[in-house]
Structure formats: C-alpha cells, structure tokens
Design a protein around this motif. Structure first.
Motif, PDB file in Angstrom:
ATOM      1  N   MET A   1       1.116  -0.954  -0.074  1.00 34.53           N
ATOM      2  CA  MET A   1      -0.037  -0.013   0.129  1.00 34.53           C
ATOM      3  C   MET A   1       0.424   1.475   0.050  1.00 34.53           C
ATOM      4  O   MET A   1       1.505   1.290   0.930  1.00 34.53           O
ATOM      5  CB  MET A   1      -0.902   0.287   0.840  1.00 34.53           C
ATOM      6  CG  MET A   1      -1.525   1.308   1.667  1.00 34.53           C
ATOM      7  SD  MET A   1      -2.531   1.391   2.575  1.00 34.53           S
ATOM      8  CE  MET A   1      -3.708  -0.107   2.431  1.00 34.53           C
ATOM      9  N   TYR A   3      -0.355   4.577  -0.011  1.00 35.95           N
ATOM     10  CA  TYR A   3      -0.185   5.409   1.134  1.00 35.95           C
ATOM     11  C   TYR A   3      -1.160   4.500   2.422  1.00 35.95           C
ATOM     12  O   TYR A   3      -2.796   4.066   2.257  1.00 35.95           O
ATOM     13  CB  TYR A   3      -1.468   6.634   0.262  1.00 35.95           C
ATOM     14  CG  TYR A   3      -0.619   6.876  -0.920  1.00 35.95           C
ATOM     15  CD1 TYR A   3      -0.537   6.668  -1.727  1.00 35.95           C
ATOM     16  CD2 TYR A   3      -0.555   8.675   0.257  1.00 35.95           C
ATOM     17  CE1 TYR A   3      -0.134   7.705  -2.958  1.00 35.95           C
ATOM     18  CE2 TYR A   3       0.604   9.817  -1.339  1.00 35.95           C
ATOM     19  CZ  TYR A   3       0.538   9.228  -2.441  1.00 35.95           C
ATOM     20  OH  TYR A   3       1.066   9.744  -3.668  1.00 35.95           O
ATOM     21  N   TRP A   5      -3.446   6.576   4.176  1.00 34.66           N
ATOM     22  CA  TRP A   5      -5.134   7.246   4.471  1.00 34.66           C
ATOM     23  C   TRP A   5      -5.833   6.983   2.574  1.00 34.66           C
ATOM     24  O   TRP A   5      -4.939   6.120   2.356  1.00 34.66           O
ATOM     25  CB  TRP A   5      -5.155   8.158   5.004  1.00 34.66           C
ATOM     26  CG  TRP A   5      -4.542   9.091   4.277  1.00 34.66           C
ATOM     27  CD1 TRP A   5      -5.205  10.259   3.369  1.00 34.66           C
ATOM     28  CD2 TRP A   5      -2.908   9.040   3.786  1.00 34.66           C
ATOM     29  NE1 TRP A   5      -4.233  10.715   1.924  1.00 34.66           N
ATOM     30  CE2 TRP A   5      -2.789  10.429   2.856  1.00 34.66           C
ATOM     31  CE3 TRP A   5      -1.560   9.091   4.101  1.00 34.66           C
ATOM     32  CZ2 TRP A   5      -1.674  10.481   2.132  1.00 34.66           C
ATOM     33  CZ3 TRP A   5      -0.583   9.799   3.986  1.00 34.66           C
ATOM     34  CH2 TRP A   5      -0.775  10.453   2.795  1.00 34.66           C
ATOM     35  N   ASP A   6      -7.163   7.238   2.725  1.00 36.61           N
ATOM     36  CA  ASP A   6      -7.782   6.917   1.483  1.00 36.61           C
ATOM     37  C   ASP A   6      -7.477   7.620   0.327  1.00 36.61           C
ATOM     38  O   ASP A   6      -7.662   7.535  -0.409  1.00 36.61           O
ATOM     39  CB  ASP A   6      -9.535   7.536   2.039  1.00 36.61           C
ATOM     40  CG  ASP A   6      -9.212   8.784   2.421  1.00 36.61           C
ATOM     41  OD1 ASP A   6      -8.467   9.820   1.970  1.00 36.61           O
ATOM     42  OD2 ASP A   6     -10.515   9.704   2.172  1.00 36.61           O
ATOM     43  N   GLY A   7      -6.354   8.412   0.039  1.00 34.18           N
ATOM     44  CA  GLY A   7      -5.655   8.692  -0.743  1.00 34.18           C
ATOM     45  C   GLY A   7      -5.866  10.520  -1.120  1.00 34.18           C
ATOM     46  O   GLY A   7      -6.076  10.882  -2.353  1.00 34.18           O
ATOM     47  N   SER A   8      -6.708  10.951  -0.027  1.00 33.61           N
ATOM     48  CA  SER A   8      -7.509  12.655   0.136  1.00 33.61           C
ATOM     49  C   SER A   8      -6.036  13.474   0.714  1.00 33.61           C
ATOM     50  O   SER A   8      -5.053  13.063   0.431  1.00 33.61           O
ATOM     51  CB  SER A   8      -8.540  12.673   1.006  1.00 33.61           C
ATOM     52  OG  SER A   8      -9.376  12.159   0.747  1.00 33.61           O
ATOM     53  N   ARG A 132      -8.425  13.936  -4.768  1.00 38.25           N
ATOM     54  CA  ARG A 132      -7.411  12.534  -5.105  1.00 38.25           C
ATOM     55  C   ARG A 132      -6.008  13.569  -4.949  1.00 38.25           C
ATOM     56  O   ARG A 132      -5.217  14.312  -6.062  1.00 38.25           O
ATOM     57  CB  ARG A 132      -7.711  11.787  -5.748  1.00 38.25           C
ATOM     58  CG  ARG A 132      -8.910  11.914  -5.403  1.00 38.25           C
ATOM     59  CD  ARG A 132      -9.991  11.257  -4.156  1.00 38.25           C
ATOM     60  NE  ARG A 132      -9.212  10.168  -3.850  1.00 38.25           N
ATOM     61  CZ  ARG A 132      -9.074   8.723  -3.073  1.00 38.25           C
ATOM     62  NH1 ARG A 132     -10.215   9.171  -2.170  1.00 38.25           N
ATOM     63  NH2 ARG A 132      -8.749   7.652  -3.201  1.00 38.25           N
ATOM     64  N   ALA A 291      -3.797   8.741  -6.248  1.00 40.22           N
ATOM     65  CA  ALA A 291      -3.725   7.551  -4.849  1.00 40.22           C
ATOM     66  C   ALA A 291      -4.935   7.185  -4.739  1.00 40.22           C
ATOM     67  O   ALA A 291      -6.207   7.602  -4.623  1.00 40.22           O
ATOM     68  CB  ALA A 291      -3.135   8.737  -3.697  1.00 40.22           C
ATOM     69  N   GLY A 292      -5.489   6.514  -4.076  1.00 40.69           N
ATOM     70  CA  GLY A 292      -6.661   5.200  -4.063  1.00 40.69           C
ATOM     71  C   GLY A 292      -7.306   4.367  -4.914  1.00 40.69           C
ATOM     72  O   GLY A 292      -8.140   3.423  -4.763  1.00 40.69           O
ATOM     73  N   GLU A 293      -6.851   4.446  -6.687  1.00 42.51           N
ATOM     74  CA  GLU A 293      -6.746   3.681  -7.392  1.00 42.51           C
ATOM     75  C   GLU A 293      -6.490   2.184  -7.009  1.00 42.51           C
ATOM     76  O   GLU A 293      -4.923   1.912  -7.048  1.00 42.51           O
ATOM     77  CB  GLU A 293      -6.307   4.353  -8.498  1.00 42.51           C
ATOM     78  CG  GLU A 293      -7.299   5.598  -9.132  1.00 42.51           C
ATOM     79  CD  GLU A 293      -7.116   5.611 -10.076  1.00 42.51           C
ATOM     80  OE1 GLU A 293      -5.864   5.236 -10.780  1.00 42.51           O
ATOM     81  OE2 GLU A 293      -8.314   6.878 -11.166  1.00 42.51           O
ATOM     82  N   TYR A 308      -9.087  15.088 -11.008  1.00 41.92           N
ATOM     83  CA  TYR A 308      -8.847  14.858  -9.629  1.00 41.92           C
ATOM     84  C   TYR A 308      -8.138  16.009  -8.929  1.00 41.92           C
ATOM     85  O   TYR A 308      -7.296  16.404  -7.897  1.00 41.92           O
ATOM     86  CB  TYR A 308      -8.261  13.723  -9.507  1.00 41.92           C
ATOM     87  CG  TYR A 308      -8.508  12.968  -9.913  1.00 41.92           C
ATOM     88  CD1 TYR A 308      -9.590  11.657  -9.086  1.00 41.92           C
ATOM     89  CD2 TYR A 308      -8.958  12.607 -11.413  1.00 41.92           C
ATOM     90  CE1 TYR A 308      -9.640  10.455  -8.406  1.00 41.92           C
ATOM     91  CE2 TYR A 308      -9.156  10.549 -11.290  1.00 41.92           C
ATOM     92  CZ  TYR A 308     -10.023   9.872 -10.273  1.00 41.92           C
ATOM     93  OH  TYR A 308     -10.763   9.026 -10.341  1.00 41.92           O
TER      94      TYR A 308
END
Length: 318
Positions: A1, A3, A5-8, A132, A291-293, A308
């Motif tokens: 992983m 990041y 966190w959630d990639g924000s 993002r 991030a998050g993808e 984004y």
C-alpha cells in the motif's frame, strides 16, 4: 500500500507560527504556516521590504540555487533560502497544500533539524480534503552523475530513500541508511537529525558574512576530528540521516509525491536538484498515479485525470 490513508489531499486545520533566526543572515524570521485549498500545492508568500507579498511556489521551476542550501526565487529577485528542512517535514507528513508566509529571506534554522516543523504542523492539525493525491510513479530508472557523486531514481512501490556518504573524517567516515518514507518512519528515524559542518568551514563562511546564525544550538560541529557538541549525537549515524532529510526536502520540489526509490552516493543539494530535473524532463520515466486507485493510470488517461487535482499541483517541466 502506497498511502496509509484514503488518498485524499491534505492541508492543516489552522495556522501555526514559528520564530527563529536565519542560519546565514543571523536575522530574526517569522514563519506562518496556513491552510490552502486543494490543488494549491506548497507556496511561499515572501514579503519584501515594502510589505508587498510575492508568491514563490515550492517547485523545481523556482529553484534559484543549491550552494550551501536550497534556494527558491522568482523573477523580481526575491528569494527564500534554506527551505529543505521545512519542506522535508511537509513532504514526509504528506501535506499537499500549504501557504508559508515568511518575512525574511531564509526559513528559520530552529535546531537544525525538521523536528520543530513537524511539531508545529501536527499541532496545527492535519486534515483531509475533497480531492485526490496525484503522484509521480517511476516507470524506468533515471540516473545522474557529478564528479564522484551519483543519484538515481528506481521503480518501487513505496517512497523509499537510500543515501550513502563518505567523508575523510574519522567522526563521520562512510555511512549508509535507507528508509521507506511514512510520517511515522520520518518522525522516528530522520526528523531529529541536525545539519552539520566543520569548524574551519564555518569560520570561512563567517569571514564571508555567512553562517552568522549558526551555533552549537542548531548544528553538529566538528573541530580537529572531535565533536564539539557536549550533548553528543542524536543518532549514532546522525550525519547520513540528515543527508537523507535534505534529500526528502529537495525532492519535494517535484510538486507531487514520488513513488519510487531514490538512491544517492556522496550527494547533496546540487545532485538532488540535477536528479529531479532529469526525472521531470524524461516523460517516459514516470506516469501519473492517483492515490486510492487499484493501479496507476495508463498514459492515455492522463488528461482525464486532470479533474482530480488542479493543474497547479502537477510538476512543471523546466
């Protein structure tokens, strides 16, 4: 992983103020860290002698010098020096958007490390934003050489740094360290590492009107092969850890996180800048990662990803 966190994208919740002196000018400096909107990036707001405020982005395109420290500037001639310790903290804490108001030409040296900046940023509170993170993901190696030094970027799934130094000095000698960069690893392993130098070099700088704010309170100093700081070192290999800290701050000028492995041997601000310029100029060496993808986007998707994140967040090629 990549990041944790959630990639924000992230900024700070409220303002933070630090005061100190410039390491070279020895003059008082007030630094105000302020929240910024998504897509802003990291921007210095430099006040001139008449109270006018000029924006200087923390970007490779604004690089104005690498002698002794990293300096950012803009066409009118205003500049901000010694930005690397602050930018290392901002980058390591994964803060994407920040205004840095400063009333002098140098970031305050504080204790010579990034720890005071980490403390101020965390006390201000780090918050997620509704956008993002768009990162630079290495696709192929990029390498530069300068004399006996080299630096290179290698593909990796993390933000990794490996730095090796080799000084003809018994106190330092040859040291090497490696780190997968996260906020936690930076605070634990790197943030407290202070800048360092030899007394004879400091005396030469004093004669030139430089290093006027340097002291044993904000630097590790060596004289005649001995450490002058009574408290000793914060880490057994504090010297190489500080060089890694500098590299994190210098590479923050990409304007986006770099997912890859950065390696340097006998490096410094100059070769860090050379390597970053070479990377940004070689568009085949990296791709965008949102991030998050689940996976990095294909090259043909890059235009569609602009929504984004505001264009200002993308690194500038220069």
């Amino acid at each position: 992983m990549v990041y944790p966190w959630d990639g924000s994208q992230r900024t700070i919740r409220r303002e933070a103020v630090l005061t100190g002196v410039g390491t070279h000018s020895g003059k008082p400096v007030t630094l105000r860290l302020c929240p910024a909107d998504p897509g802003t990036g990291v921007v210095f707001l430099r006040r001139d002698g008449q109270g006018k405020e000029v924006a200087i982005p923390a970007r490779s395109s604004a690089l104005a010098g690498t002698e002794l420290c990293t300096i950012l500037g803009e066409p009118s001639g205003l500049s901000v020096a010694t930005v690397e310790h602050l930018l290392a903290a901002v980058s390591a804490l994964s803060i994407d958007n920040l205004f840095i108001e400063i009333d002098a030409g140098e970031v305050p040296v504080m204790d010579g490390s990034s720890e005071p900046f980490v403390g101020a940023l965390e006390e201000a509170g780090i918050v997620a934003q509704k956008a993002r993170v768009r990162a630079i993901k290495l696709v192929k190696p990029v390498r530069v050489e300068h004399g006996s030094s080299f630096a290179e970027f290698l593909p990796d799934t993390t933000r990794r740094f490996t730095v090796e130094i080799d000084f003809n000095c018994a106190v330092i000698g040859r040291q090497k360290t490696s780190l997968a960069l996260t906020p936690q690893s930076f605070k634990r392993e790197i943030a407290r590492a202070r800048t360092f130098g030899h007394m004879q070099d400091v005396e030469k700088l004093w004669a030139k009107g430089l290093a006027l704010g340097s002291s044993l309170e904000n630097a590790v100093v060596i004289n005649d092969g001995k450490l002058l700081n009574a408290e000793g070192l914060r880490y057994p290999d504090e010297f190489v850890r500080h060089k890694l800290l500098d590299a994190i701050g210098d590479l923050a000028l990409a304007g986006a996180p770099i997912i890859g492995h950065y390696r340097s041997y006998r490096g410094g601000h100059k070769i860090n800048a050379m390597a970053l310029q070479a990377l940004l100029a070689d568009r085949a060496a990296w791709s965008w990662y949102v991030a998050g993808e689940a996976r990095p986007p294909h090259a043909e998707q890059s235009e569609a990803l602009a929504g984004y994140c505001a264009p200002a967040f993308a690194p500038e090629l220069s």
